[in-house]
Write a protein that holds these residues in place. Structure first.
Motif, PDB file in Angstrom:
ATOM      1  N   SER A  65      -6.026  -5.770   5.146  1.00  0.00           N
ATOM      2  CA  SER A  65      -5.993  -4.320   5.009  1.00  0.00           C
ATOM      3  C   SER A  65      -6.681  -3.578   3.887  1.00  0.00           C
ATOM      4  O   SER A  65      -6.915  -4.138   2.854  1.00  0.00           O
ATOM      5  CB  SER A  65      -4.530  -3.746   4.896  1.00  0.00           C
ATOM      6  OG  SER A  65      -4.596  -2.392   4.730  1.00  0.00           O
TER       7      SER A  65
ATOM      8  N   HIS B 297      -7.417  -0.032   3.730  1.00  0.00           N
ATOM      9  CA  HIS B 297      -7.328   1.597   3.495  1.00  0.00           C
ATOM     10  C   HIS B 297      -6.009   1.974   4.393  1.00  0.00           C
ATOM     11  O   HIS B 297      -5.483   0.885   5.284  1.00  0.00           O
ATOM     12  CB  HIS B 297      -8.287   2.288   4.333  1.00  0.00           C
ATOM     13  CG  HIS B 297      -8.473   2.107   5.597  1.00  0.00           C
ATOM     14  ND1 HIS B 297      -9.331   0.733   5.963  1.00  0.00           N
ATOM     15  CD2 HIS B 297      -8.295   2.725   6.799  1.00  0.00           C
ATOM     16  CE1 HIS B 297      -9.389   0.969   7.462  1.00  0.00           C
ATOM     17  NE2 HIS B 297      -8.851   1.879   8.061  1.00  0.00           N
ATOM     18  N   SER B 298      -5.598   3.183   4.640  1.00  0.00           N
ATOM     19  CA  SER B 298      -4.628   3.574   5.307  1.00  0.00           C
ATOM     20  C   SER B 298      -5.418   4.768   6.188  1.00  0.00           C
ATOM     21  O   SER B 298      -5.565   4.718   7.370  1.00  0.00           O
ATOM     22  CB  SER B 298      -3.455   4.082   4.808  1.00  0.00           C
ATOM     23  OG  SER B 298      -2.498   4.848   5.485  1.00  0.00           O
TER      24      SER B 298
ATOM     25  N   SER C 278      -6.210   0.055  10.127  1.00  0.00           N
ATOM     26  CA  SER C 278      -5.883   0.118   8.834  1.00  0.00           C
ATOM     27  C   SER C 278      -5.449  -1.335   8.409  1.00  0.00           C
ATOM     28  O   SER C 278      -5.704  -1.957   7.724  1.00  0.00           O
ATOM     29  CB  SER C 278      -4.851   1.204   8.310  1.00  0.00           C
ATOM     30  OG  SER C 278      -5.030   2.131   9.079  1.00  0.00           O
TER      31      SER C 278
END
Lengths: 386, 133
Positions: free
Chosen positions: A243, A245-246, A375
């Protein structure tokens, strides 16, 4: 140390998604049914289940959830957890189960998700950062982020609406052969997709998953338990997770996803080549998701997902079987059961239980789970040994 | 009382200077004294190097449209009042931010130059939006 061949899928259960769920259902009642069916499918007794990985249902969220759910089901786990990485949670459960088995903590893990979707309105995101910097501008729900990915992909690589639509069309061919698909009644054409209502430019209605209700379960077992299972074991050969990023706004790139490191890790662990994969089950919340996944997982060159989808037959009988259950676009998205549908289909095909859509001589499957807006990524390589 | 029904930012201790600057129609970002990067959204420490040597600086408010979508059907009722342009703008100083682009739909083009526009949506709240430059 690696997870290769340390655990196998031995049982599955999956419900046909409801577009509108009957009023008397709860997430826990669905989990009870799925638990009974998965155990029976594996040929185990409930007392054999000593690991429990569960997805948090949006319809029944709670603090300290796993023990509550396990108590309702009468399971006494030696390892229990919620896995909370969005749509990647089900794929994430599979390698976590294998890791716990490899570590000797347990020997048969029930991985289970179930949810009900009765609300017509998307909730405002509850994570404070998203509430503060995304929601005020209307970046709510997943549609917007994927639309911006699609627009950027079209800008950088010349991807066309027709190429994106082809994914939904071929996957529908698969869904026509899947009695569990919620949207498997009639064929779809590229014109049907492009003539469907524009929701978020450039994504049309038929390029977007439909929220449904339902659930599914998979039992992951140690080699010892797998020996006495009813089904041919489907081994986990490789897994990778990543992952970066969100919110997609803060991703390093809109078009190069964290799938690449996840898939590279999984393929390296498995020690197999892309060209040896018999079927792929990429998470498909939107048509563009499939194109980006095929690129970043290494099945085609970066930016060539569009032409690749246009030039290959993605149906179960085609030269590149992809989401042979119909994908979530045609199967439906029963919450986290959407992500689990790719895992279940990979296992089902490798067990030789694909019925009218069985991929001939399927021995190796690639599964990808995707959370949020590209994400969280989990890639799995599964194998059935002859 | 405002009749504005869309979600509004609730500043945190970390982000309060950002929203207070926006209220004055200034775009300010944190700047990391250790690694020299600008930061968006506001962070407790630099997400690049973990330094706590962060200072608020006024920035140009200029950038380029990185990507966008026209939301014709919103996922939430509060945005159901018509199509809107959701955008990612890449500022000249580096960071990208989520915003709205106030522009005619037929003029939207990825890569187009844009400039900040402060939208006083309520007497207490100013949102950071952009217009074609």
């Amino acid at each position: 140390m690696s997870l290769k061949n340390q655990a196998a899928a031995i049982g599955i259960a999956e419900l046909k998604p409801w577009k509108e769920p009957p009023p008397d259902l709860t997430p826990l009642s669905l989990m009870a049914r799925l638990t009974a069916e998965a155990i029976a499918d594996a040929g185990l007794a409930k007392s054999d289940i000593d690991g429990f990985l569960v997805g948090m249902p949006t319809a029944d969220p709670g603090f300290i959830y796993p023990a509550s759910a396990a108590e309702v089901l009468g399971i006494n786990p030696r390892m229990l957890n919620v896995v909370d990485i969005g749509g990647a949670s089900p794929a994430g459960m599979i390698w976590r189960a294998a890791a716990a088995i490899q570590a000797g903590m347990c020997s048969a893990v029930l991985c289970i998700v179930a949810d009900l979707n009765r609300v017509g309105d998307q909730r405002v995101p509850v994570i404070s950062v998203q509430r503060e910097f995304e929601a005020p501008y209307g970046n709510i729900g997943a549609n917007c982020g994927y639309a911006m990915i699609a627009n950027r992909h079209m800008y950088e690589y010349g991807t066309t609406p027709q190429q994106m639509a082809k994914v939904a069309v071929d996957q529908r061919k698969n869904a026509l052969k899947n009695p569990l698909a919620a949207f498997g009644d009639k064929p779809l054409t590229i014109d049907d997709v492009l003539n469907s209502r524009m929701i978020v430019d450039p994504l049309h209605l038929f390029e977007i998953v439909s929220p449904c209700s339902g659930g599914s379960a998979v039992i992951i077992a140690s080699p010892e338990v797998a020996k006495r299972a009813k089904n041919p074991p489907v081994w986990l050969l490789g897994a990778g997770e990543y992952s970066n990023h969100s919110s997609i706004t803060y991703a390093p790139s809109l078009t190069e996803s964290p799938i690449k490191p996840a898939a590279d890790t999984a393929f390296k662990m498995a020690g197999v080549e892309r060209k040896n994969i018999d079927l792929v089950c990429p998470y498909d919340c939107y048509t563009i998701t499939v194109l980006v996944t095929l690129e970043d997982a290494g099945f085609c060159k970066k930016g060539q997902g569009g032409p690749f989808a246009a030039e290959h037959d993605l149906s179960y009988a085609g030269d590149f079987p992809c989401n042979t259950h119909g994908g979530q676009l045609s199967f439906g998205q029963p919450g986290l059961g959407g992500g689990m549908s790719h895992v279940v289909e990979g296992i089902r095909q490798l067990m030789g239980r694909g019925e009218g859509r069985q991929v001939k001589d399927a021995a190796l499957a690639y599964v990808n789970g995707n959370g949020g807006i590209m994400s969280e990524q989990v890639s799995l390589i599964l194998e059935r040994r002859s | 009382m405002s009749d504005y029904i869309k979600p509004l930012p609730k500043p945190s201790p970390t982000s309060r200077p950002y929203w207070e600057a926006a209220r004055r129609h200034e775009l300010q970002l944190q700047h990391c004294g250790a690694c020299n990067k600008y930061i968006y959204y506001p962070r407790p420490r630099c997400p690049n190097c973990m330094s706590d040597n962060l200072k608020w600086e006024r920035v140009s408010g200029r950038g380029k449209l990185y990507s966008y979508t026209i939301v014709r059907r919103a996922s939430t009722r509060s945005f159901a009042d018509g199509p809107y342009v959701l955008a990612i703008v890449e500022l000249d100083e580096g960071p990208r931010l989520t915003t709205n682009l106030i522009a005619p739909q037929d003029q939207l083009k990825i890569g187009m130059p844009v400039a900040v526009y402060f939208d006083d949506v309520t007497p207490e709240h100013t949102l950071v939006k952009f217009k074609p430059a």
